[in-house]
Write a protein that holds these residues in place. Structure first.
Motif, PDB file in Angstrom:
ATOM      1  N   MET A   1       0.839  -1.178   0.000  1.00  0.00           N
ATOM      2  CA  MET A   1       0.000   0.000   0.000  1.00  0.00           C
ATOM      3  C   MET A   1       0.884   1.240   0.000  1.00  0.00           C
ATOM      4  O   MET A   1       1.847   1.337   0.732  1.00  0.00           O
ATOM      5  N   SER A   2       0.553   2.182  -0.835  1.00  0.00           N
ATOM      6  CA  SER A   2       1.317   3.408  -0.945  1.00  0.00           C
ATOM      7  C   SER A   2       0.453   4.592  -0.530  1.00  0.00           C
ATOM      8  O   SER A   2      -0.702   4.701  -0.921  1.00  0.00           O
ATOM      9  N   LEU A   3       1.019   5.462   0.277  1.00  0.00           N
ATOM     10  CA  LEU A   3       0.308   6.645   0.735  1.00  0.00           C
ATOM     11  C   LEU A   3       1.023   7.870   0.179  1.00  0.00           C
ATOM     12  O   LEU A   3       2.200   8.083   0.460  1.00  0.00           O
ATOM     13  N   ASN A   4       0.326   8.644  -0.606  1.00  0.00           N
ATOM     14  CA  ASN A   4       0.913   9.847  -1.191  1.00  0.00           C
ATOM     15  C   ASN A   4       0.235  11.075  -0.613  1.00  0.00           C
ATOM     16  O   ASN A   4      -0.980  11.181  -0.627  1.00  0.00           O
ATOM     17  N   VAL A   5       1.046  11.990  -0.103  1.00  0.00           N
ATOM     18  CA  VAL A   5       0.552  13.233   0.462  1.00  0.00           C
ATOM     19  C   VAL A   5       1.351  14.366  -0.180  1.00  0.00           C
ATOM     20  O   VAL A   5       2.571  14.291  -0.270  1.00  0.00           O
ATOM     21  N   SER A   6       0.656  15.390  -0.594  1.00  0.00           N
ATOM     22  CA  SER A   6       1.346  16.508  -1.239  1.00  0.00           C
ATOM     23  C   SER A   6       2.025  17.397  -0.195  1.00  0.00           C
ATOM     24  O   SER A   6       1.668  17.393   0.988  1.00  0.00           O
ATOM     25  N   VAL A   7       3.012  18.151  -0.640  1.00  0.00           N
ATOM     26  CA  VAL A   7       3.714  19.095   0.234  1.00  0.00           C
ATOM     27  C   VAL A   7       2.709  20.105   0.796  1.00  0.00           C
ATOM     28  O   VAL A   7       2.766  20.454   1.976  1.00  0.00           O
ATOM     29  N   HIS A   8       1.799  20.535  -0.029  1.00  0.00           N
ATOM     30  CA  HIS A   8       0.786  21.496   0.410  1.00  0.00           C
ATOM     31  C   HIS A   8      -0.033  20.936   1.573  1.00  0.00           C
ATOM     32  O   HIS A   8      -0.290  21.636   2.558  1.00  0.00           O
ATOM     33  N   GLU A   9      -0.424  19.675   1.482  1.00  0.00           N
ATOM     34  CA  GLU A   9      -1.210  19.046   2.556  1.00  0.00           C
ATOM     35  C   GLU A   9      -0.410  18.923   3.848  1.00  0.00           C
ATOM     36  O   GLU A   9      -0.944  19.131   4.947  1.00  0.00           O
ATOM     37  N   ILE A  10       0.872  18.604   3.735  1.00  0.00           N
ATOM     38  CA  ILE A  10       1.733  18.505   4.923  1.00  0.00           C
ATOM     39  C   ILE A  10       1.865  19.868   5.589  1.00  0.00           C
ATOM     40  O   ILE A  10       1.708  19.993   6.808  1.00  0.00           O
ATOM     41  N   CYS A  11       2.136  20.884   4.808  1.00  0.00           N
ATOM     42  CA  CYS A  11       2.288  22.238   5.354  1.00  0.00           C
ATOM     43  C   CYS A  11       0.986  22.722   5.980  1.00  0.00           C
ATOM     44  O   CYS A  11       0.999  23.357   7.047  1.00  0.00           O
TER      45      CYS A  11
END
Length: 43
Positions: A1-11
């Motif tokens: 399973m791969s989880l992708n989160v954008s930089v914008h979402e992290i910030c």
């Protein structure tokens, strides 16, 4: 399973600016001498 989160979402989650987050991540990479293909920190 791969989880992708954008930089914008992290910030957004941590309430930080993208440039601040980028600067800090660069400092961490330099401190630990991490490279894209570095075997020590990759899975």
């Amino acid at each position: 399973m791969s989880l992708n989160v954008s930089v914008h979402e992290i910030c957004e989650y941590f309430g930080t600016g993208q440039s601040t987050t980028s600067q800090k991540s660069n400092m961490i990479r330099d401190m630990f001498k991490m490279g894209y293909f570095g075997g020590e920190f990759s899975t």
